[in-house]
Write a protein that holds these residues in place. Structure first.
Motif, short mmCIF file in Angstrom:
data_model
loop_
_atom_site.label_atom_id
_atom_site.label_comp_id
_atom_site.label_asym_id
_atom_site.label_seq_id
_atom_site.Cartn_x
_atom_site.Cartn_y
_atom_site.Cartn_z
N GLY A 48 40.74 34.07 49.16
CA GLY A 48 42.19 33.94 49.05
C GLY A 48 42.65 32.52 48.79
N HIS A 49 43.90 32.26 49.12
CA HIS A 49 44.53 30.96 48.89
C HIS A 49 44.17 30.03 50.03
CE1 HIS A 49 48.44 28.48 48.24
NE2 HIS A 49 47.42 27.97 47.57
N LEU A 50 43.58 28.87 49.72
CA LEU A 50 43.03 27.99 50.75
C LEU A 50 43.86 26.73 50.97
CD1 LEU A 50 39.24 28.23 49.74
CD2 LEU A 50 40.55 29.72 51.29
N LYS A 67 35.22 35.83 47.92
CA LYS A 67 34.03 36.07 48.74
C LYS A 67 33.82 37.56 48.89
CE LYS A 67 31.66 34.09 52.70
NZ LYS A 67 31.75 33.21 53.88
N ASN A 68 32.92 38.06 48.06
CA ASN A 68 32.54 39.49 48.09
C ASN A 68 33.74 40.41 47.97
OD1 ASN A 68 30.21 41.05 48.05
ND2 ASN A 68 30.50 41.71 50.16
N ASN A 69 34.73 39.96 47.21
CA ASN A 69 35.94 40.75 47.01
C ASN A 69 36.55 40.37 45.67
OD1 ASN A 69 38.02 42.52 47.51
ND2 ASN A 69 38.55 41.65 49.51
N THR A 70 37.36 41.24 45.11
CA THR A 70 37.98 40.99 43.82
C THR A 70 39.08 39.94 43.95
OG1 THR A 70 37.50 43.23 43.05
CG2 THR A 70 39.25 42.03 41.91
N PHE A 71 39.07 39.00 43.02
CA PHE A 71 40.13 37.99 42.95
C PHE A 71 40.92 38.21 41.67
CE2 PHE A 71 41.98 34.04 41.54
CZ PHE A 71 42.50 33.47 42.69
N ASN A 72 42.22 38.45 41.82
CA ASN A 72 43.10 38.66 40.67
C ASN A 72 44.16 37.56 40.65
OD1 ASN A 72 44.98 39.60 38.76
ND2 ASN A 72 44.48 41.73 39.18
N SER A 73 44.20 36.79 39.59
CA SER A 73 45.14 35.67 39.53
C SER A 73 46.58 36.14 39.64
CB SER A 73 44.94 34.88 38.24
OG SER A 73 45.26 35.66 37.09
N VAL A 88 30.77 29.44 40.51
CA VAL A 88 30.14 30.57 41.20
C VAL A 88 29.12 30.02 42.19
CG1 VAL A 88 28.88 32.74 40.97
CG2 VAL A 88 30.46 32.00 39.16
N HIS A 89 29.38 30.18 43.46
CA HIS A 89 28.50 29.64 44.49
C HIS A 89 27.30 30.54 44.76
CE1 HIS A 89 27.06 27.68 48.04
NE2 HIS A 89 27.43 28.65 48.85
N SER A 90 27.50 31.84 44.70
CA SER A 90 26.41 32.77 44.98
C SER A 90 26.67 34.11 44.31
CB SER A 90 26.24 32.96 46.51
OG SER A 90 27.43 33.47 47.08
N GLY A 91 25.57 34.85 44.10
CA GLY A 91 25.68 36.19 43.55
C GLY A 91 26.07 36.23 42.07
N TRP A 92 26.52 37.43 41.68
CA TRP A 92 26.97 37.69 40.30
C TRP A 92 28.42 38.18 40.33
CZ3 TRP A 92 24.15 37.55 35.61
CH2 TRP A 92 22.80 37.21 35.74
N CYS A 93 29.11 37.91 39.24
CA CYS A 93 30.47 38.44 39.10
C CYS A 93 30.80 38.58 37.62
CB CYS A 93 31.49 37.52 39.79
SG CYS A 93 31.62 35.88 39.05
N LYS A 94 31.89 39.31 37.37
CA LYS A 94 32.43 39.41 36.01
C LYS A 94 33.78 38.72 35.98
CE LYS A 94 30.30 43.60 34.11
NZ LYS A 94 29.77 42.94 32.91
N LEU A 95 33.98 37.91 34.94
CA LEU A 95 35.27 37.29 34.69
C LEU A 95 35.97 38.10 33.60
CD1 LEU A 95 37.35 34.93 34.91
CD2 LEU A 95 35.97 33.72 33.20
N TYR A 96 37.08 38.74 33.96
CA TYR A 96 37.84 39.56 33.01
C TYR A 96 39.03 38.77 32.48
CZ TYR A 96 35.27 43.70 34.62
OH TYR A 96 34.29 44.62 34.92
N TYR A 121 43.59 36.71 34.79
CA TYR A 121 42.16 36.97 34.84
C TYR A 121 41.80 37.57 36.19
CZ TYR A 121 41.74 32.64 37.61
OH TYR A 121 41.88 31.66 38.58
N THR A 122 40.68 38.25 36.21
CA THR A 122 40.16 38.86 37.43
C THR A 122 38.69 38.48 37.58
OG1 THR A 122 41.68 40.73 37.31
CG2 THR A 122 39.69 41.04 38.62
N ILE A 123 38.30 38.16 38.80
CA ILE A 123 36.89 37.95 39.11
C ILE A 123 36.46 39.10 39.99
CG2 ILE A 123 35.22 36.47 40.29
CD1 ILE A 123 37.06 34.11 39.60
N GLU A 124 35.48 39.85 39.50
CA GLU A 124 35.04 41.05 40.22
C GLU A 124 33.56 40.93 40.57
OE1 GLU A 124 34.49 45.56 38.85
OE2 GLU A 124 36.59 44.94 38.95
#
Length: 277
Positions: A48-50, A67-73, A88-96, A121-124
């Protein structure tokens, strides 16, 4: 004759570029609450917003995490005149990219910049059905007053190509487009290194990628532990230094300005353009 022709070309190019630049006006932050961050901040990455920072004059920025959740701008009303710098700190994601309906696969250590005028954009996170796979997590720095370009790169290298202070080194992973523009860097400390305390005239928004260490703040007699996933903020002019322990310490830093980069009169295309007499 050659020099005079070159000068004429440079002046004409500069006028054209200045006209274009004036059409792209800095935007005001939508998310930021116009609050200036004046103290050192340090905490572990969450979703979220930090952080929000707005000095009311030059710099306006926000920090987000996923963090293990979808981020939608779109969920955070990020300004369409800003640019997001992600890592990207860890794992895999898709940038839409919702403006083109394209998606991009990103893995640990990759980075991007996304001009938010392109749309949302969305990070999933991507689940590869591997029980040993790390959760998808990363950090985003949004510069609310900067119009950047779309970039994807990485994974980051294991050592820096540029020398820095006290035996440390660095890589400039997203460089400034024009002199003074924001940039994204990776700082590398070999084991058991300690920097000389120093300051910067603008804030530094950072993230610990790898290793253990400390951020020492001698002017206020504080020391903060660093470990992977630590988010931190160093206000302008705060005396600080980084120290690694018996391991490497790798840190990503976002700089809102650079005092570096090409100008309208000095860039590879212009410098290597020669006119016959």
């Amino acid at each position: 004759m050659i020099k005079s022709a070159l000068k004429g070309c440079q002046k004409q190019c500069q006028r054209q570029c200045q006209t274009l630049a004036s059409a792209i006006k800095p935007a005001q932050s939508v998310v930021s609450t116009s609050k200036r961050i004046t103290e050192f901040q340090s905490f572990q990455l969450s979703h979220g917003h930090l952080l929000s920072h707005d000095d009311g004059e030059q710099f306006s920025a926000d920090v987000f995490g996923w963090k293990n959740n979808t981020f939608n701008s779109h969920d955070y009303n990020i300004s369409d005149r800003s640019t997001s710098f992600g890592y990207v700190h860890s794992g895999w994601c898709k940038l839409y990219d919702h403006s083109t309906n394209l998606s991009f696969d990103l893995c640990k250590g990759m980075y991007f910049s996304f001009p938010n005028n392109m749309g949302r954009y969305t990070i999933e996170p991507v689940d590869n059905n591997n029980e040993n796979e790390e959760e998808s997590a990363g950090i985003i720095n949004v510069d609310n007053n900067y119009f950047g370009i779309f970039t994807i790169g990485g994974p980051v290298e294991q050592t820096g190509r540029l020398n820095y202070i006290d035996g440390t080194n660095t890589n400039l992973i997203i460089p400034p487009i024009l002199f003074g523009n924001p940039c994204l860097n990776i700082l590398y400390l070999d084991p058991n290194l300690e920097q000389t305390p120093h300051t910067h005239p603008s804030f530094r928004s950072g993230f610990v990628i790898n290793g253990q260490g400390k951020c020492n703040l001698p002017s206020i007699n504080e020391s903060h532990d660093f470990k992977p996933g630590t988010v931190f903020w160093i206000p302008e002019d705060l005396l600080h230094s980084f120290k690694s322990e018996n391991n490497r310490l790798d840190i990503m830093t976002f700089h809102p300005d650079s005092e570096f980069g090409p100008s309208h009169n000095q860039h590879p295309m212009m410098n290597n353009t020669i006119f016959d007499e």
